[in-house]
Structure formats: C-alpha cells, structure tokens
Scaffold this motif. Structure first.
Motif, PDB file in Angstrom:
ATOM      1  N   SER A 116     -15.002  -3.991 -12.677  1.00  0.00           N
ATOM      2  CA  SER A 116     -15.000  -2.677 -12.037  1.00  0.00           C
ATOM      3  C   SER A 116     -15.449  -2.819 -10.581  1.00  0.00           C
ATOM      4  O   SER A 116     -16.295  -3.663 -10.262  1.00  0.00           O
ATOM      5  CB  SER A 116     -15.925  -1.709 -12.778  1.00  0.00           C
ATOM      6  N   PHE A 117     -14.873  -1.998  -9.716  1.00  0.00           N
ATOM      7  CA  PHE A 117     -15.150  -2.056  -8.276  1.00  0.00           C
ATOM      8  C   PHE A 117     -15.381  -0.638  -7.778  1.00  0.00           C
ATOM      9  O   PHE A 117     -14.607   0.272  -8.087  1.00  0.00           O
ATOM     10  CB  PHE A 117     -13.982  -2.712  -7.538  1.00  0.00           C
ATOM     11  N   GLU A 131     -21.253   1.639   0.752  1.00  0.00           N
ATOM     12  CA  GLU A 131     -21.797   0.955  -0.410  1.00  0.00           C
ATOM     13  C   GLU A 131     -20.644   0.408  -1.263  1.00  0.00           C
ATOM     14  O   GLU A 131     -19.669   1.115  -1.526  1.00  0.00           O
ATOM     15  CB  GLU A 131     -22.636   1.912  -1.267  1.00  0.00           C
ATOM     16  N   ILE A 132     -20.785  -0.826  -1.660  1.00  0.00           N
ATOM     17  CA  ILE A 132     -19.768  -1.492  -2.485  1.00  0.00           C
ATOM     18  C   ILE A 132     -20.449  -2.010  -3.747  1.00  0.00           C
ATOM     19  O   ILE A 132     -21.463  -2.717  -3.681  1.00  0.00           O
ATOM     20  CB  ILE A 132     -19.086  -2.644  -1.734  1.00  0.00           C
ATOM     21  N   GLY A 133     -19.879  -1.644  -4.899  1.00  0.00           N
ATOM     22  CA  GLY A 133     -20.414  -2.113  -6.172  1.00  0.00           C
ATOM     23  C   GLY A 133     -19.376  -2.905  -6.947  1.00  0.00           C
ATOM     24  O   GLY A 133     -18.203  -2.535  -7.009  1.00  0.00           O
ATOM     25  N   ARG A 134     -19.807  -4.026  -7.487  1.00  0.00           N
ATOM     26  CA  ARG A 134     -18.919  -4.892  -8.283  1.00  0.00           C
ATOM     27  C   ARG A 134     -19.619  -5.179  -9.612  1.00  0.00           C
ATOM     28  O   ARG A 134     -20.818  -5.449  -9.633  1.00  0.00           O
ATOM     29  CB  ARG A 134     -18.623  -6.194  -7.565  1.00  0.00           C
ATOM     30  N   ALA A 135     -18.849  -5.122 -10.705  1.00  0.00           N
ATOM     31  CA  ALA A 135     -19.437  -5.391 -12.025  1.00  0.00           C
ATOM     32  C   ALA A 135     -18.410  -6.095 -12.895  1.00  0.00           C
ATOM     33  O   ALA A 135     -17.208  -5.765 -12.868  1.00  0.00           O
ATOM     34  CB  ALA A 135     -19.893  -4.097 -12.695  1.00  0.00           C
ATOM     35  N   LEU A 136     -18.847  -7.042 -13.677  1.00  0.00           N
ATOM     36  CA  LEU A 136     -18.008  -7.764 -14.638  1.00  0.00           C
ATOM     37  C   LEU A 136     -18.666  -7.622 -16.012  1.00  0.00           C
ATOM     38  O   LEU A 136     -19.794  -8.060 -16.220  1.00  0.00           O
ATOM     39  CB  LEU A 136     -17.892  -9.242 -14.256  1.00  0.00           C
ATOM     40  N   THR A 137     -17.943  -6.979 -16.950  1.00  0.00           N
ATOM     41  CA  THR A 137     -18.492  -6.672 -18.264  1.00  0.00           C
ATOM     42  C   THR A 137     -17.799  -7.516 -19.326  1.00  0.00           C
ATOM     43  O   THR A 137     -16.563  -7.579 -19.365  1.00  0.00           O
ATOM     44  CB  THR A 137     -18.318  -5.183 -18.589  1.00  0.00           C
ATOM     45  N   LEU A 138     -18.596  -8.111 -20.208  1.00  0.00           N
ATOM     46  CA  LEU A 138     -18.080  -8.957 -21.292  1.00  0.00           C
ATOM     47  C   LEU A 138     -18.448  -8.341 -22.631  1.00  0.00           C
ATOM     48  O   LEU A 138     -19.568  -7.841 -22.802  1.00  0.00           O
ATOM     49  CB  LEU A 138     -18.664 -10.366 -21.213  1.00  0.00           C
ATOM     50  N   PRO A 139     -17.523  -8.381 -23.635  1.00  0.00           N
ATOM     51  CA  PRO A 139     -17.845  -7.887 -24.983  1.00  0.00           C
ATOM     52  C   PRO A 139     -18.688  -8.931 -25.714  1.00  0.00           C
ATOM     53  O   PRO A 139     -18.160  -9.834 -26.365  1.00  0.00           O
ATOM     54  CB  PRO A 139     -16.474  -7.690 -25.625  1.00  0.00           C
ATOM     55  N   LEU A 140     -19.977  -8.809 -25.623  1.00  0.00           N
ATOM     56  CA  LEU A 140     -20.871  -9.829 -26.158  1.00  0.00           C
ATOM     57  C   LEU A 140     -20.811  -9.897 -27.682  1.00  0.00           C
ATOM     58  O   LEU A 140     -20.843 -10.985 -28.269  1.00  0.00           O
ATOM     59  CB  LEU A 140     -22.302  -9.544 -25.690  1.00  0.00           C
ATOM     60  N   LEU A 141     -20.727  -8.745 -28.351  1.00  0.00           N
ATOM     61  CA  LEU A 141     -20.684  -8.758 -29.814  1.00  0.00           C
ATOM     62  C   LEU A 141     -19.430  -9.458 -30.322  1.00  0.00           C
ATOM     63  O   LEU A 141     -19.483 -10.228 -31.279  1.00  0.00           O
ATOM     64  CB  LEU A 141     -20.741  -7.319 -30.348  1.00  0.00           C
TER      65      LEU A 141
END
Length: 479
Positions: A116-117, A131-141
């Motif tokens: 997500s950006f 402001e700039i936001g960066r996120a990388l999400t992983l399905p841990l379960l």
C-alpha cells in the motif's frame, strides 16, 4: 570504489527468492504427474493405453489410428483402445480433471503480499508539507499453516487421480458392454431373418394347399399368424441392432463418417474354457477397488480440513505489515504493525462442530463403501458364474439336442413319416434355441464386463437371469 554487499542482506535476498520459487510452484508438473499415474493405472488395470489429445497433431494422429482400426471388423479390445484414445467425452473428463488439479495446486499457495502507498499533502503554498507512507503486509497465519495446506493439496491431488482412473475405467467398461450388445444384436438379427424365411415358406405353402382344398382355413390361419409374428420379431431385431450399434458409436465417440464405416464381427467370442475362480475376487480385489481408495482419500482430506479448522475457526487472520513513512523536513519513520481479529462475537464453535460432523460422515461413508464393495463383488461373481453355466448349458446341451431332433425329423420327412409343416416347425424351434443361446452368450460377456467393473470399483447393472431370455427366441410354432 565498489561497495561490498552486506552478507546478511544478501542471505535474506537469496532466502526470499528461494521461498518465492518454492511457494509459487507450478501447476503443470502436478497435472502431468496425475496424467502419468492415470495412464499407468489404465495400462495395468485395463490393458490399454490412455491418450490425452492436447495438440492438433495428436488429434490428427488419433483419428488416423481410429480409421485404421475401423478398416477391419472391430474387436472388443480395439473398441476399448478407441474409447481410451479418441472419445471426446473422455478427453473432456481428462481436461476437467486437469483444471481441478490446477485448482488444488492453487489452494496450497500463499496469498500475494499487499503493498500500500499513501501520498498526503498538508497545507498550501510555501507551507505545504508532503507525507508519504509505504506498507507491505504479509498473511502470517497462512504462512504458518502452509505445510498443512500443502498436505491437504496432496490429498486432493490423490482424490483427483482416483477420480480420473474411475472415469477411464467407466469409459472402458461402457465400450466393452456396448460392443457385446451390438455384436449380439447383429448375430441375432441374422437368425431372425432365417425365421422370417421359414415363415414365408410355410405361409405360401399353406396358401397354395388351401387353394387346392388340402388345407383348412384354421390351418392356414395358424401359419399366417406365425408369419405375422415373425415379421414383427424381425422388425424388433433390426431396431435392436441399429440401437446397439449407435450406442457403440456414442461410447467410442465416432463421427458420422466413421460410424458409417464401422464393421462388426459376425459373432461373439467363444466362452472361455473355464470360468474365473471366486478366490481371485477376495480381499485383494476389494482393497484395489477405486471407490474404496477414493473413500479413504476423501477421509484423509476431511481429516486435514478438520485440523485446519481447529486453528482458523478461532483466529481466521493474522497479518504482519512493514511500514516506512516520510514527511517533509522530518526523519523517516520505520516500523511494523500486526493485525489480529479478536474472537469476541464468533468463537468458531460452529465451524469446529461442522468440521467434526463432516469427519464423522466421511468416516462412516468409508465404512459403508467397504460393506457395499464386498457385497457388490459377491453379487457380481454370482451373476458371472450363473451366466457362464447357463451359456455353457445352451452350448453343450440345448443346441446339440435341437440339432439332433432336426436331423432325425429330416430322416422322417424323407421317409414320408411327417409332413413339410412339421419339418418347418422343427427348423423354427431350432433357430429359436440358437437365438436363446446367443442371448445367454451375450449375458455372459456382459456379466464378465460387470465383474471387471466390480473389481475396479465401478459396478454396473448385470443382466437378469430370467427363466426366459430377453429376446424370447422365435415365436411359437403353428403346428
């Protein structure tokens, strides 16, 4: 000056790349492996090679092979080979199995990570801040449950292989039974034509004898009634021959041009010297049945699903996110977030109860399949042995006795001890016995196919052993 790579970072990149290759996998090897297993099973169980026509060249070659087989009278083995190497219905089933195999492979894969950006502007003019936001999400379960999902996918692939073997076995059994019915109907038709010829002769002779006053109206009516019945029997025999021939065409998947060129043998194969022994269809045959193996595989899949449900019913999502935010004139922010649904309104008890009930249903279904399989094997062998004994009885007892009676009556006719109508009536009865013998021989080969189907786990209905064969032989004589 070149900067030396960070060893720790390099190891993480290599590990990440290896994990990506391992987790993404490829559906093609699973499809090819399943097809190779089904092909091997077909060769061992059915004695015929299975072909999956995936290219235009393969389809052209298959058609050429079929045309070569149809250039001569079609044998039972050739019918099975055509069904397994050419039938569009079976080719469709193989393609559907491949699609299901790809879906099973897909079910074992991890969902893709989500990037997500965000780009936010605060203020206006010279006081504007970015402001700039960066996120990388992983399905841990999903990552933690990956080994369990992989085992579940393997169980599903085993199910698909067994289902494909069952489809192939059913195609072979259908082709074998259709060939037996078509040849038997064609063979019976030839004898019904002989009945019709005898009826023509007796009806014409009766007409002439009545015309000269040597035959009563009742006597002629009897001969004419037999002629009318013979005509009806012949019409039904012709329809049966056409219907069974078309059923064979459908089982093989022949087009109109190929159906026109289809030639069948004049008669059914002879009975084997000895019937198969019952002990050959004991526990070993029961363990090798497809429906038993499929029930066990289904039980394994349900057990795997129950194990996953124990975890996912309580916590159905766990996501780990890595973030990096930056703003104008401020140092970047780095960190992570963890997303965990709280089991407040749904504690997962309904899902766990459903999984437990599904497992009990699969367990009892497997037991029921085992009981039914053993019973079907016993029934199939009983039908097979009865059909063999009956066909041999017609071959060794009834037909030879009818032949002897005809020979003796011919001698009596030559000695002017009986008339021509008695001789014709006896010939009709002998032909009727031969037709009944053909029916008994047909029932044996159908029971033989049914016994093979029962051993494979694809039971088919067996011909009824009635006191009177299905075609009823020739009509009653008029003497």
């Amino acid at each position: 000056m070149m900067r030396r790579p960070n060893p720790t970072r390099l190891r993480w990149r290599v590990a990440a790349a290896a994990a990506a290759v391992l987790l993404t996998g490829c559906a093609a090897p699973a499809i090819e492996s399943n097809y190779a297993e089904v092909q091997r099973s077909s060769r061992e169980r059915l004695g015929a090679d299975l072909k999956w026509l995936t290219t235009d060249e393969a389809r052209r070659q298959a058609r050429s092979d079929v045309d070569a087989a149809l250039a001569r009278p079609l044998s039972q083995d050739d019918a099975v080979r055509i069904a397994l190497a050419y039938s569009p219905a079976l080719q469709s089933a193989l393609a559907e199995g491949a699609a299901s195999s790809a879906a099973a492979t897909q079910s074992a894969r991890l969902p893709n990570p989500v990037f997500s950006f965000e780009r936010l502007v605060r203020g206006e003019g010279d006081g504007r801040e970015l402001e700039i936001g960066r996120a990388l999400t992983l399905p841990l379960l999903d990552l933690l449950l990956l080994p369990a999902r992989a085992r579940q996918a393997d169980q599903r692939q085993q199910q698909l292989r067994l289902q494909a073997v069952g489809e192939v076995a059913q195609a072979a059994i259908d082709a074998r039974a259709a060939w037996v019915r078509a040849v038997a109907a064609q063979q019976s038709l030839a004898y019904f034509e002989q009945v019709k010829t005898a009826a023509d002769a007796s009806a014409e002779l009766a007409r002439r004898m009545q015309a000269v006053g040597n035959f009563s109206k009742l006597q002629r009516a009897r001969q004419q009634a037999f002629y009318a019945e013979a005509v009806a029997q012949l019409a039904r025999a012709r329809q049966a021959a056409q219907s069974t021939r078309e059923a064979l065409v459908r089982a093989l998947g022949l087009d109109a041009e190929q159906a026109t060129g289809l030639k069948l043998p004049e008669r059914l194969p002879d009975l084997p010297a000895q019937p198969q022994e019952e002990h050959a269809f004991g526990q070993q045959a029961l363990d090798g049945r497809l429906d038993v193996a499929l029930a066990k595989a289904h039980l394994g899949v349900v057990a795997q699903e129950q194990g996953l449900t124990r975890v996912t019913s309580l916590v159905d999502g766990l996501h780990l996110g890595v973030q990096r935010n930056s703003a104008s004139g401020a140092p970047p922010q780095k960190g992570f977030d963890l997303e965990l649904p709280l089991p407040i309104f749904d504690a997962g008890d309904a899902h766990r109860a459903q999984a437990q009930a599904s497992y009990l249903a699969a367990l009892n279904k497997a037991a029921a399949v085992g009981v039914q399989a053993a019973s079907q094997l016993r029934e199939a062998y009983g039908s097979y042995r009865t059909a063999y004994d009956l066909a041999r009885h017609y071959r060794d007892e009834i037909v030879p006795l009818r032949r002897t009676i005809q020979e003796e009556n011919l001698l009596r006719y030559n000695g002017m001890l009986i008339g021509v109508f008695e001789l014709l009536a006896d010939a009709r009865e002998q032909i009727g016995s031969v037709i009944q013998a053909i029916d008994a021989q047909r029932d044996f080969w159908l029971a033989d196919a049914g016994l093979q189907a029962a051993a494979l786990g694809k039971p088919t209905p067996f011909p009824g052993m009635d006191a009177r064969p299905a075609s009823a032989g020739a009509p009653a004589s008029g003497h």
